[in-house]
Design an enzyme around this catalytic site. Sequence first.
Site, short mmCIF file in Angstrom:
data_model
loop_
_atom_site.label_atom_id
_atom_site.label_comp_id
_atom_site.label_asym_id
_atom_site.label_seq_id
_atom_site.Cartn_x
_atom_site.Cartn_y
_atom_site.Cartn_z
N CYS A 1 5.34 -33.07 21.69
CA CYS A 1 3.96 -33.70 21.68
C CYS A 1 2.92 -32.46 21.71
CB CYS A 1 3.90 -34.66 23.14
SG CYS A 1 3.95 -33.57 24.66
N VAL B 1 14.67 -27.63 0.15
CA VAL B 1 13.53 -27.75 -0.48
C VAL B 1 13.62 -26.82 -1.83
CG1 VAL B 1 10.98 -27.36 -0.53
CG2 VAL B 1 11.90 -28.06 1.58
N ASP C 1 12.52 -36.04 30.75
CA ASP C 1 12.76 -34.59 31.09
C ASP C 1 11.35 -34.09 31.97
OD1 ASP C 1 11.51 -34.77 28.66
OD2 ASP C 1 12.38 -32.78 28.08
#
Length: 530
Positions: free
Chosen positions: A2, A254, A97
Amino acid sequence: MCGFAVAIGWPDAELTVARLIDGILHRGDITDPLFTPFPDVAMCTRRLRIVDAEHGTQPQVSFFGRLAVSYNGEIYNHVELRRELEELGVGFRTHSDTEVLANALQVWGHRALERLNGMYAFVAIDLVSGEFLAARDPFGVKPLYVMQQGARFLFCSEMKPLLDVVPVGDVMLLPPGYAMSKKTVARYRSPIYPRVDRPVESSARVLDDILRGAVERRLPPDLPVATWFSGGIDSTLVAHYARQLRPEAPGYFVGGPDAPDYRFAEAYAAKTGYDLRVVPFDTQSPEAFASIDDVITATESFEPNLIRGALASLEASKAMQRDGFRVGLCGEGADELFCGYAPLEIAFHESPADGAQCRDECLSLMHRVSLQRVDRCSMRQSLEMREPFLDPAVVNYALGLAPEALVRAVDGLPTGKMPLRDLYDLYPDELPAVIRDRAKVAFGEGAGLNPGRDGWMSRFEDVYSDNDLRDGQQEFAAFSVQSKEELYYLRRLATVIDVSRVPHLTDRAWISFPVVQHLEKLKAYAHFSL
């Protein structure tokens, strides 16, 4: 996991934090309720829901109601810590957590940091006294930036929101492995600090168990997982161990069939039936050059080694996000710990003391280059990447190895990562010898980006003359610009953020290895580029 923003002692704290969160919406998929325990204190999180998605709302308050924690990252041993705390009588409301971290800090104080195995940045506020503790994981996998005005503090997971919201003042970074309170900033004890470097006997069987455990700890129990896969020694090992537990886990490569790394990636896929997903990327296309702006905006950097690799990392992240992944694995840390870079190979071969110093410099700069690239490119797509090689068990094993176990002469050339290469011999039916014996190639270069003057560098020759470079070096004198490529990146970054308000950008992410003195030796390495 986050991004978050916290204001402490800040005027208009609630409005300020709300505006900061608006600048990091890409870092998650839900904005948790803004929390204001005091008139001048506010906390908010843009959360990527992974652990206890439904109940892991932040900030989490400790069981005793004393601490509130805003947090970014993942505590890999949170289940074990929860058991310890429950045995001490601590109750839990969630399985997140973050709540484990809040309760650990409540029970053990700052000594809780000694117990954490994870990547994290957090701010914990004492809801009684108003004091706070902010900390960042030992390698700086997760970012944390701060602005301070006297006794006022403003924290955020990225720089640009701070610079956009607050018109004056510098943005500082909290160094990896450091904790901060109102009165002090200091390095804290962790599973890898203070350094012990206890001697370790090199054993492929032992490292096999350690690395498998590190990968297993990073597999999300309730979500699918994928790997950034280049066909290099490190990413192949990560994919190998991940597939022992998640056979369906794919890898994202990639580039195309003409990319230098492709034949290695294809060799592993052909040998094992690996789900290799190729992400097309033509480094010579106008689209690739145009993507520099997106990369610089995402990474908040102008360091060439970061930007080149980020061109590929961002494409891999986009593809993984499109396919529905929230969690991925990568091989960051292996080159620094096990000596995969040419300067490290040469330094350790010539002088163990010089090699150790060079490695320490490489490790200390990861948070400014490779780890910043990984965090920003993945989180730009609401994707959390995890680094098994930075597990404390792997780190302490690598740091305890003798120099001759790390680097050996192969065909007259000092060659690193020997302990990792030895692992391939344990799995001859799964791990191709052609990968075991290959040379290191940087992530972007393996995707096809040739950094030479006839390749990628020629783009910048077309943009700037020699006089333009000299003018730019004067304009940005504090930033020690060395090339037209750097000048181009720095000018683009300066259109995104006020670089004059970010002092650490002038402290270039360079190691002190004497390149000129060893230039002829460096040229012998296929993976070396200036």
